[in-house]
Design a protein around this motif. Structure first.
Motif, short mmCIF file in Angstrom:
data_model
loop_
_atom_site.label_atom_id
_atom_site.label_comp_id
_atom_site.label_asym_id
_atom_site.label_seq_id
_atom_site.Cartn_x
_atom_site.Cartn_y
_atom_site.Cartn_z
N GLY A 75 0.81 -1.21 0.00
CA GLY A 75 0.00 0.00 0.00
C GLY A 75 0.85 1.26 0.00
N THR A 76 1.94 1.23 0.76
CA THR A 76 2.85 2.37 0.81
C THR A 76 3.48 2.60 -0.56
N LEU A 77 3.87 1.52 -1.21
CA LEU A 77 4.49 1.65 -2.54
C LEU A 77 3.50 2.24 -3.54
N GLU A 78 2.27 1.77 -3.53
CA GLU A 78 1.28 2.32 -4.45
C GLU A 78 1.07 3.81 -4.19
N HIS A 79 1.05 4.20 -2.93
CA HIS A 79 0.89 5.60 -2.56
C HIS A 79 2.06 6.44 -3.08
N VAL A 80 3.28 5.96 -2.86
CA VAL A 80 4.44 6.76 -3.22
C VAL A 80 4.65 6.80 -4.73
N VAL A 81 4.33 5.71 -5.44
CA VAL A 81 4.45 5.73 -6.90
C VAL A 81 3.51 6.78 -7.49
N GLU A 82 2.30 6.87 -6.96
CA GLU A 82 1.35 7.88 -7.44
C GLU A 82 1.90 9.28 -7.22
N ARG A 83 2.51 9.50 -6.09
CA ARG A 83 3.08 10.82 -5.81
C ARG A 83 4.30 11.12 -6.69
N ILE A 84 5.14 10.11 -6.90
CA ILE A 84 6.31 10.32 -7.76
C ILE A 84 5.88 10.68 -9.17
N LYS A 85 4.89 9.96 -9.68
CA LYS A 85 4.41 10.25 -11.03
C LYS A 85 3.84 11.66 -11.14
N LYS A 86 3.18 12.11 -10.09
CA LYS A 86 2.52 13.42 -10.13
C LYS A 86 3.50 14.55 -9.84
N GLU A 87 4.40 14.35 -8.87
CA GLU A 87 5.22 15.45 -8.39
C GLU A 87 6.63 15.48 -8.97
N LEU A 88 7.20 14.31 -9.26
CA LEU A 88 8.60 14.27 -9.70
C LEU A 88 8.77 13.97 -11.19
N LEU A 89 8.03 12.99 -11.68
CA LEU A 89 8.27 12.52 -13.05
C LEU A 89 8.18 13.62 -14.11
N PRO A 90 7.27 14.59 -14.02
CA PRO A 90 7.22 15.64 -15.05
C PRO A 90 8.52 16.44 -15.18
N ARG A 91 9.35 16.40 -14.16
CA ARG A 91 10.62 17.14 -14.21
C ARG A 91 11.71 16.37 -14.93
N PHE A 92 11.45 15.12 -15.27
CA PHE A 92 12.48 14.27 -15.88
C PHE A 92 11.93 13.67 -17.18
N PRO A 93 11.93 14.43 -18.26
CA PRO A 93 11.26 14.02 -19.51
C PRO A 93 11.86 12.80 -20.18
N ASN A 94 13.11 12.45 -19.87
CA ASN A 94 13.73 11.28 -20.50
C ASN A 94 13.40 9.98 -19.79
N VAL A 95 12.68 10.06 -18.66
CA VAL A 95 12.28 8.85 -17.93
C VAL A 95 10.86 8.49 -18.36
N ASP A 96 10.67 7.26 -18.80
CA ASP A 96 9.38 6.84 -19.35
C ASP A 96 8.31 6.65 -18.28
N ASP A 97 8.71 6.11 -17.12
CA ASP A 97 7.68 5.74 -16.15
C ASP A 97 8.34 5.40 -14.83
N VAL A 98 7.50 5.28 -13.81
CA VAL A 98 7.89 4.74 -12.51
C VAL A 98 7.00 3.53 -12.26
N VAL A 99 7.60 2.39 -12.00
CA VAL A 99 6.85 1.14 -11.88
C VAL A 99 7.09 0.52 -10.50
N GLY A 100 6.00 0.25 -9.80
CA GLY A 100 6.09 -0.46 -8.53
C GLY A 100 5.95 -1.96 -8.74
N LEU A 101 6.91 -2.71 -8.21
CA LEU A 101 6.92 -4.17 -8.38
C LEU A 101 6.39 -4.83 -7.11
N ASN A 102 5.10 -4.76 -6.92
CA ASN A 102 4.49 -5.40 -5.75
C ASN A 102 4.36 -6.91 -5.94
N HIS A 103 4.33 -7.63 -4.85
CA HIS A 103 4.19 -9.09 -4.90
C HIS A 103 3.68 -9.56 -3.55
#
Length: 522
Positions: A142-170
């Motif tokens: 649950g923590t990973l899903e929360h933080v991935v959503e925040r990274i995509k919203k707050e950090l990823l737009p600043r790094f245009p050469n990065v395609d995605d952030v992927v959480g590998l839950n299991h």
């Protein structure tokens, strides 16, 4: 003029076959007479088998030139042949199989083909540039899903050469017999997933702290405190433990994870695509939601593309033990050595024992959808499945969760489950996957591009925004296996270069990764 799809048409694969499949869209009605004089006794759906001759009770039913079963009762010429009147035969014995007996075909090298990929410091090449964050235990999902959503919203737009952030839950990591012999499978799967080339050697691990599978097991890096430490230590951090005493409350945990993620994103953002030889591709071949057309159109086209990739020096793997087991006698002759052939047999034997332990057998495959698509049993399914491997020699065999060791064609032993197979192929180092389907599936992986190939045009037209390549044109005579396989080869290079986005990715559809864990749960 009547469309070719409306003409009564069947396909017989081998001269010795006593069944053929119906090609005509919508199937054929009882009383339909084919050009050779065959008259249908009953309605036969598209993709299903019709008897080409009378087949007496107990006699062999033959497709692909191989026995797929025996007749449960007398079957008349023109009658529908399906799971209700086909008896599953005994699987090929694993002793006395032909071992590396087929001379390797003379395949002319295919030179000069390249793609634009991301070269990694370990020598591997990615087809995507992704920040991967894996977990050491399901408790932090649950923590990973929360933080991935925040990274995509707050950090990823600043790094245009990065395609995605992927959480590998299991679902692994604690409450398990981590020291049991079979536990090596999920543990090495998680370890090798972290090494997938599309993560650019920048994987992060999120752990709890008290779990059996410690985060340090998954990367060569000990957890570091995120507060009261030097910038140098923070920069080198790859693992974060939520029970770290430096954290006070959930918000500090998230802030700490975000700080580490930002530094990984900074490094990933500096990467650029560069021209790479096709020998840097690692392609997984898989099928799911198969039908009777799969072994006639999509899988043979994939097999042709497999041979082209191998000729160009790439690494290609095919998988799915239960969909190989009944065709093993066709594969051991293709091994490059008796040792490789024995490795194939060993994997089949291990899985036979695994199914027996679970009080199951191979009759659990195929699925109801496979049967509705015309596949009567796992033998017929296997004979159509192994065609994805083409004609190239089999150079190696790896167990579930292991990493590829050599270029060429490898059998990666996995269950037939789509999502488990995809997870294990990703752990093996796959940077692109080709997935054939006849019934249809929205399956896709966030970490790896998945090219979807339909076995019939009816599906391609109905799922026009989910299918990347229609192999059904082979069945209607509009294209050849070779033409379609070459088109797939070209599409692989386009997708690997980032110039073409696969259909499911355009729609944002992604499946979870699923571990194969045959070990005890405590």
């Amino acid at each position: 003029m009547t469309n070719a799809l409306e003409q009564p048409r069947i396909i017989c694969i081998h001269p010795s076959d006593n069944v053929a499949i119906v090609v005509t869209s919508g199937g054929l009605r009882a009383g339909t007479r084919l050009p050779d004089g065959l008259e249908l006794v009953v309605d036969v759906p598209q993709g299903h088998k019709v008897a080409l001759s009378d087949i007496a009770q107990g006699k062999n039913i033959i497709r692909y030139g191989e026995v797929i079963g025996t007749a449960v009762s007398d079957i008349a010429r023109g009658e529908h042949v399906n799971e209700s009147n086909v008896q599953l035969p005994t699987p090929p014995a694993l002793d006395n199989l032909p071992m590396a007996s087929r001379p390797s075909p003379a395949l002319e090298p295919l030179e000069g083909y390249t793609f634009e990929g991301y070269r990694n410091v370990d020598g591997s090449v990615g087809t995507k540039n992704v920040l991967g964050i894996t977990t050491s235990v399901q408790c932090v999902a649950g923590t990973l899903e929360h933080v991935v959503e925040r990274i995509k919203k707050e950090l990823l737009p600043r790094f245009p050469n990065v395609d995605d952030v992927v959480g590998l839950n299991h679902s692994y990591g604690c409450g398990v017999a981590i020291g049991a012999p079979a536990a090596i499978i999920p543990i090495r799967t998680l370890t090798n997933l972290a090494r997938n080339p599309n993560f650019g050697c920048e994987i992060m691990v999120l752990g709890l702290g008290c779990e059996k599978l410690q985060p340090s097991t998954l990367v060569e890096d000990q957890p570091v405190k995120l507060f009261n430490h030097s910038d140098e230590a923070e920069t080198s951090a790859s693992t974060v433990s939520l029970q770290d005493e430096s954290f006070s409350g959930f918000s500090e945990m998230i802030d700490g994870i975000m700080r580490v993620a930002e530094r990984h994103l900074q490094r990933l953002d500096q990467r650029q695509r560069e021209t790479c030889p096709v020998s840097d591709l690692v392609v997984g071949m898989q099928c799911g939601g198969s039908d009777a057309f799969s072994g006639v159109t999509a899988n043979p086209a994939v097999g042709h593309a497999t041979d082209l990739l191998v000729r160009a020096g790439a690494s290609v793997m095919f998988s799915e033990v239960t969909e190989v087991r009944d065709a093993i006698h066709l594969l051991t002759p293709r091994a490059v050595s008796p040792e490789v052939a024995q490795m194939l047999i060993d994997q089949m034997a291990w899985y036979d024992d695994y199914l027996t332990l679970g009080h199951a057998d191979r009759s659990a495959n195929p699925s109801p959808g496979n049967k509705k698509g015309g596949l009567s049993n796992v033998v017929e399914k296997a004979l159509g499945s192994v065609i994805k491997s083409g004609n190239s020699p089999i150079v190696d065999v790896i167990g579930p969760g292991e990493r590829l060791r050599t270029r060429g064609l490898t059998f990666a032993a996995t269950p037939a489950s789509d999502f488990i197979c995809g997870t294990l192929q990703a752990a093996a180092g796959m940077n692109l996957q080709v997935f054939t389907t006849g019934r249809g599936t929205p399956y896709n992986l966030a970490m790896t591009p998945v090219i979807k190939v339909s076995s019939n045009t009816t599906l391609s037209q109905r799922w026009h925004d989910l299918i990347d390549l229609d192999a059904g044109r082979i069945a209607t005579g509009e294209a050849t296996i070779e033409e379609t396989g070459r088109a797939l080869f070209d599409l692989i290079l386009e997708v690997a270069s980032g110039r073409t986005t696969v259909a499911a990715e355009k729609l944002g559809l992604y499946n979870d990764l699923v571990l194969f864990n045959p070990a005890p749960v405590t």
